[in-house]
Design an enzyme around this catalytic site. Sequence first.
Site, short mmCIF file in Angstrom:
data_model
loop_
_atom_site.label_atom_id
_atom_site.label_comp_id
_atom_site.label_asym_id
_atom_site.label_seq_id
_atom_site.Cartn_x
_atom_site.Cartn_y
_atom_site.Cartn_z
N GLY A 65 34.13 -20.19 32.91
CA GLY A 65 34.98 -21.22 32.30
C GLY A 65 34.74 -21.43 30.82
N LYS A 83 36.40 -34.97 28.43
CA LYS A 83 37.45 -35.80 29.04
C LYS A 83 36.87 -36.69 30.14
CE LYS A 83 39.05 -34.46 26.31
NZ LYS A 83 38.85 -33.42 25.32
N VAL A 135 28.64 -34.48 3.32
CA VAL A 135 27.26 -34.58 3.81
C VAL A 135 26.47 -33.37 3.33
CG1 VAL A 135 25.84 -34.57 5.89
CG2 VAL A 135 27.95 -35.92 5.81
N MET A 165 42.12 -23.07 17.27
CA MET A 165 41.09 -22.85 18.30
C MET A 165 41.33 -23.83 19.43
SD MET A 165 37.65 -22.20 16.13
CE MET A 165 37.31 -20.60 15.38
N HIS A 185 63.59 -44.91 33.85
CA HIS A 185 63.20 -46.23 33.35
C HIS A 185 62.44 -46.96 34.44
CE1 HIS A 185 63.36 -50.02 31.22
NE2 HIS A 185 63.75 -50.60 32.35
#
Length: 461
Positions: free
Chosen positions: A40, A52, A237, A314, A440
């Site tokens: 994966g 997520k 930074v 990406m 609706h």
Amino acid sequence: MANQHDLVVIGAGPGGYVAAIRAAQLGLNTACIDAEAALGGTCLRVGCIPSKALLESSERFHEAGHVLADFGVKVGGVELDLPRMLARKDGIVSGLTQGVAGLFKKNKVTRYHGHGKLVGPGRVAVSGPDTVELSAKHVVIATGSKVATLRGIELDGDRIGTSTEALSYSSVPQHLVVIGAGYIGLELGSVWQRLGAKVTVLEYLERILPGMDAEIAREAERIFEKQGIEFKLGARVTSATRSGDEVTVGIDGQESVRCDRVLLAVGRVPNTDDLGLSSVGIVLDPRGRIPIDDHFRTVVPGVYAIGDVVRGPMLAHKAEEEGVACVEQIVTGYGHVNYDAIPGVVYTHPEIASVGKTEEELNAQGVPYKKGSFPFMANGRARALGATEGRVKILAHTQTDRILGVHVIGPRAGDLIAEAAVAIEFSASAEDIARSSHAHPTLAEAMKEAALAVDRRAIHI
Ligand code: NAD
């Protein structure tokens, strides 16, 4: 003797595993190599999916503590159970990675566990738990990307880390400094902010979400600031120095910031480590990507590349489309990806989604456009959901009415954008969406109203 296959895919991320399954469907004897035990790729193991899961959990936590009372639901004693939250995320990841293994079995894709390396045209050496040489008429490189580093910042895999660490902090940071206001910084910054961390995002540019439509990005910045995320824009930074559990982050020309965790999220770079590319004559482009033609062919006959290792955004779904198109091209002589119709989604709350051209791109290209915008505040379902922030914005060609770009910030924007992607794929006009019936009450009505607004005839504003 080498193991013989018709097609070998190096990398089992969304690009690679999808390419392998499609090749097997089309009758090729297919193998897929991956160095990790779990299939994966970054997306499933340490990217899209676990983030997520945490976004969902942290949103529920925030709702329980701050939102449900408004809905007439009293919840007492809301407590964070971080180990359980992390375990839930890990369970989702392991279920899905095992699902890919199951799909390989079902489709008779041979899986090799180890590092794949080209050792000649049509020859791939696998080293690791499986050590074997493979020969194949076609080889697809789908090795993805890795975190881009920043000069002056040494990752320690703990206090100064990347998204991988930020998916598994063992406790809520007191102060998390995120370097980079892109997809990863905003998503994971949101997670820890909701769970109680003070979050400061340091961004080099004068805006967040570079590449996204500027008006939508400004609205997003305002909403995130209201949620409590602090932004320092124009902040380059230069260093991060650890002392005990504290980190000091140095910014060019500005006061440094102290925190207890740093998340570096300044982009990703193609992963071409030790692939044997030069041994077969493949030279990377100046951005470290594998050059390909329109059919995903490298300069070496029979060697192809897709996904994050080649040009283009990406994104997991872009890699998947390329995997399918590449293999179909090999087998049938036809395969195509419409790069104008690839959506991008930031899964914050609210979500931000876009497909097609931004206003800035259209202006730069001198393309005349009309703009229709509709706020979720005027959408009945959004009101019922208590999610009224944001808008749908549709950009259509002034003369032809053809939809050129759609940008959404608001509830379930990532799902709503699918309609816009299909519309662009079918070269639809704004009127096509405006005249299509939308149930609706749904959030999708905001898309229809924005399409109506392109010709100044929205009903509810
Ligand atoms: P990004 O390219 O989205 O954002 C990086 C940000 O870091 C930019 O805004 C850039 O200006 C800033 N930056 C660069 N150097 C800096 C410096 N020295 N100081 C401060 N800021 C600096 O990168 P990302 O968020 O790391 O994501 C990497 C890739 O992963 C992206 O290409 C993205 O497409 C993909 N991704 C997608 C999703 C999604 O689809 N939801 C989620 C996560 C990641």
